[in-house]
Design an enzyme around this catalytic site. Structure first.
Site, mmCIF file in Angstrom:
data_model
loop_
_atom_site.group_PDB
_atom_site.id
_atom_site.type_symbol
_atom_site.label_atom_id
_atom_site.label_comp_id
_atom_site.label_asym_id
_atom_site.label_seq_id
_atom_site.Cartn_x
_atom_site.Cartn_y
_atom_site.Cartn_z
ATOM 1 N N THR A 50 13.642 0.336 13.993
ATOM 2 C CA THR A 50 12.703 0.564 13.622
ATOM 3 C C THR A 50 12.648 1.766 11.778
ATOM 4 O OG1 THR A 50 12.926 1.043 16.277
ATOM 5 C CG2 THR A 50 11.894 4.059 15.196
ATOM 6 N N TYR A 138 23.225 -6.202 21.002
ATOM 7 C CA TYR A 138 21.997 -5.917 21.237
ATOM 8 C C TYR A 138 21.228 -7.037 21.370
ATOM 9 C CZ TYR A 138 16.946 -4.391 19.260
ATOM 10 O OH TYR A 138 15.890 -4.210 19.095
ATOM 11 N N LYS A 166 22.798 -2.603 24.061
ATOM 12 C CA LYS A 166 21.774 -2.179 24.069
ATOM 13 C C LYS A 166 20.630 -3.885 24.841
ATOM 14 C CE LYS A 166 17.570 -1.246 21.277
ATOM 15 N NZ LYS A 166 16.345 -0.897 19.447
ATOM 16 N N ILE A 208 18.687 3.872 24.929
ATOM 17 C CA ILE A 208 17.678 3.909 22.716
ATOM 18 C C ILE A 208 16.256 3.373 22.733
ATOM 19 C CG2 ILE A 208 18.218 2.360 20.911
ATOM 20 C CD1 ILE A 208 20.718 1.951 21.960
#
Length: 290
Positions: A50, A138, A166, A208
């Site tokens: 992001t 992740y 994540k 998240i």
């Protein structure tokens, strides 16, 4: 090993704002980070996808870390910092460069190469041995091209250097159910914004969320709530999340953040491009309906 920070709750995945002349806009970034924390999120994420981390120069990445690190320290909340690439040596180098700013390092499963499951476990173990900051692996198979079984995910979570994960399966698949049912004792954070509520109900520790930049209080309330109220928030937030990801992120999100004055300019860097006006209008309508 660095003390394991509490990763539970809602963490806002921050965009990296740019000025009209193309530099990192530190003032807008600080304003956004402060806004998210003032409205209830439990932590911040810098230099994630992001945040367009791959499109920043080393100097720009350091500026982002200094700004976000300062806000997080002042507020007493954890800062999760993105690090990691497809190679183990390069990932170790990134982790070492960014560890001083981080309470946890968000390290993606090696992408494109599709190494064996055993090699992925070894990748995280090697990075963890190189730094004194805990890792937050992740898992995002629809972007990395590498799917991991529940057994492998639990092996990664069992590493001493790992504080949580994540998890972005793009849905709630059987491996997700098995991993959560095993109750591994470490924070599993949902990274698919639309699936945070059902993942929380199944035992995830939090999320998240890029969308939490725009609606931090609603995401924080959903994470803390239970029963009917949290479900109502999920149902209200779903159209907004769908609209914000209607074009490659974070283009629509940045346009909305600029429209409400949280950042000064909506610019994204190539190969991303400005979103269509109708995409921004749909996201703004969903946000205003909250």
């Amino acid at each position: 090993m660095h003390a394991m920070a509490d990763m539970r709750g809602m963490h806002a995945s921050l965009v990296t704002p740019f000025t009209r002349t193309g530099e990192v806009d530190a003032a807008s970034l600080e304003r956004l980070a402060v806004h998210c924390l003032a409205n209830g999120v439990d932590g911040l994420v810098a230099l994630g996808t992001t945040g367009e981390a791959a499109m920043l120069t080393p100097e720009e990445r350091r500026t982002v870390l200094e700004v976000c690190g300062g806000v997080a320290r002042e507020s007493g909340v954890p800062l999760i910092v993105g690090a990691g690439t497809m190679g183990t040596a390069d990932s170790i180098e990134q982790a070492r460069e960014r560890a001083a700013f981080a309470d946890a390092l968000l390290v993606v499963v090696p992408y494109y190469l599709r190494p064996s499951d055993e090699a992925v476990v070894e990748h995280f173990a090697a990075i963890g041995a190189a730094v004194d900051v805990p890792l937050l692996p992740y898992n995002i198979p629809y972007r990395t091209g590498k799917a991991l079984s529940a057994e492998t995910l639990l092996r990664i979570l069992a590493l001493d250097c790992v504080t949580g994960m994540k998890h972005c399966a793009g849905g709630i698949d059987h491996d997700t159910l098995v991993m959560l049912a095993a109750n591994p004792g470490k924070a599993i954070l949902c990274g698919d914004d639309a699936y945070i509520y059902p993942m929380l109900r199944l035992g995830a520790a939090g999320g998240i969320a890029a969308c939490a930049c725009l609606a931090p209080s609603a995401y924080a309330a959903m994470a803390r709530g239970d029963g009917t109220d949290a479900l109502k928030l999920h149902n209200a937030l779903l159209p907004m999340a769908d609209a914000l990801f209607g074009e490659p992120a974070p283009a629509v999100l940045k346009a909305c953040l600029a429209e409400v004055g949280l950042i000064d300019d909506p610019a994204v860097r190539a190969p991303l491009r400005a979103p269509r006006p109708e995409s921004v209008a749909a996201a703004m309508a969903a946000f205003q309906a909250l």
